[in-house]
Design a protein around this motif. Structure first.
Motif, PDB file in Angstrom:
ATOM      1  N   GLY A   1       0.777  -1.235   0.000  1.00 16.58           N
ATOM      2  CA  GLY A   1       0.000   0.000   0.000  1.00 16.58           C
ATOM      3  C   GLY A   1       0.806   1.281   0.000  1.00 16.58           C
ATOM      4  O   GLY A   1       0.252   2.357   0.206  1.00 16.58           O
ATOM      5  N   ALA A   2       2.112   1.187  -0.245  1.00 22.02           N
ATOM      6  CA  ALA A   2       2.925   2.399  -0.336  1.00 22.02           C
ATOM      7  C   ALA A   2       2.651   3.080  -1.676  1.00 22.02           C
ATOM      8  O   ALA A   2       2.243   2.438  -2.646  1.00 22.02           O
ATOM      9  N   HIS A   3       2.866   4.367  -1.707  1.00 21.73           N
ATOM     10  CA  HIS A   3       2.628   5.170  -2.915  1.00 21.73           C
ATOM     11  C   HIS A   3       3.985   5.567  -3.497  1.00 21.73           C
ATOM     12  O   HIS A   3       4.804   6.179  -2.807  1.00 21.73           O
ATOM     13  N   LEU A   4       4.248   5.213  -4.755  1.00 19.12           N
ATOM     14  CA  LEU A   4       5.526   5.509  -5.403  1.00 19.12           C
ATOM     15  C   LEU A   4       5.399   6.760  -6.249  1.00 19.12           C
ATOM     16  O   LEU A   4       4.450   6.909  -7.011  1.00 19.12           O
ATOM     17  N   VAL A   5       6.382   7.638  -6.093  1.00 14.58           N
ATOM     18  CA  VAL A   5       6.371   8.919  -6.798  1.00 14.58           C
ATOM     19  C   VAL A   5       7.629   9.017  -7.655  1.00 14.58           C
ATOM     20  O   VAL A   5       8.748   8.949  -7.142  1.00 14.58           O
ATOM     21  N   TYR A   6       7.448   9.151  -8.945  1.00 11.42           N
ATOM     22  CA  TYR A   6       8.562   9.323  -9.878  1.00 11.42           C
ATOM     23  C   TYR A   6       8.902  10.814  -9.880  1.00 11.42           C
ATOM     24  O   TYR A   6       8.068  11.641 -10.241  1.00 11.42           O
ATOM     25  N   CYS A   7      10.102  11.184  -9.449  1.00 13.10           N
ATOM     26  CA  CYS A   7      10.456  12.602  -9.374  1.00 13.10           C
ATOM     27  C   CYS A   7      11.918  12.819  -9.763  1.00 13.10           C
ATOM     28  O   CYS A   7      12.752  13.148  -8.912  1.00 13.10           O
ATOM     29  N   PRO A   8      12.223  12.632 -11.037  1.00 15.58           N
ATOM     30  CA  PRO A   8      13.610  12.845 -11.501  1.00 15.58           C
ATOM     31  C   PRO A   8      13.999  14.312 -11.386  1.00 15.58           C
ATOM     32  O   PRO A   8      13.144  15.205 -11.378  1.00 15.58           O
TER      33      PRO A   8
END
Length: 124
Positions: free
Chosen positions: A80-87
């Motif tokens: 249930g973790a939320h992954l954030v793509y932030c290059p």
């Protein structure tokens, strides 16, 4: 539309000397996955483990990288973790692990699950 992190990706995290290491089980404490700004990780992005470790050592200094671990993106999603793509300009592989879309810091339970599940790929 912002790219998403695929389930098959590995998310790497550098371990610094301040993190307690569980010698018996050869893994970091759950504190490695507790950060009020979100857990900063590097996506593998098709790189080898050696390339990722080398990049961490270049960025932070060889003497400061105690270890490098990874968790699978799919496992993060499963708990249930939320992954954030932030290059960023300096790091095109940067991403973050958040507790949810509305809460940044991981819960104690999620941090513990990640610590128990992570794989060690380098240890100084």
């Amino acid at each position: 539309m912002k790219p998403e992190i695929g389930r098959e990706e590995r998310l790497f995290r550098a371990v610094f000397p301040s993190i307690v290491w569980d010698e018996e089980h050869n893994r970091p404490s759950s504190a490695l996955f507790k950060d009020k700004r979100g857990v900063s990780v590097d996506r593998d992005g098709g790189r080898t483990e050696e390339e990722v470790v080398s990049k961490f050592q270049d960025r932070f200094g060889v003497e400061k990288v105690k270890a490098v671990v990874y968790v699978e993106a799919g496992f993060c999603m499963d708990i249930g973790a939320h992954l954030v793509y932030c290059p960023s300009r300096r790091n095109p592989y940067h991403a973050e692990i958040h507790d949810s879309p509305s809460k940044t810091m991981l819960s104690t339970a999620k941090a513990r699950k990640l610590a128990l599940h992570c794989a060690v790929v380098y240890r100084a």
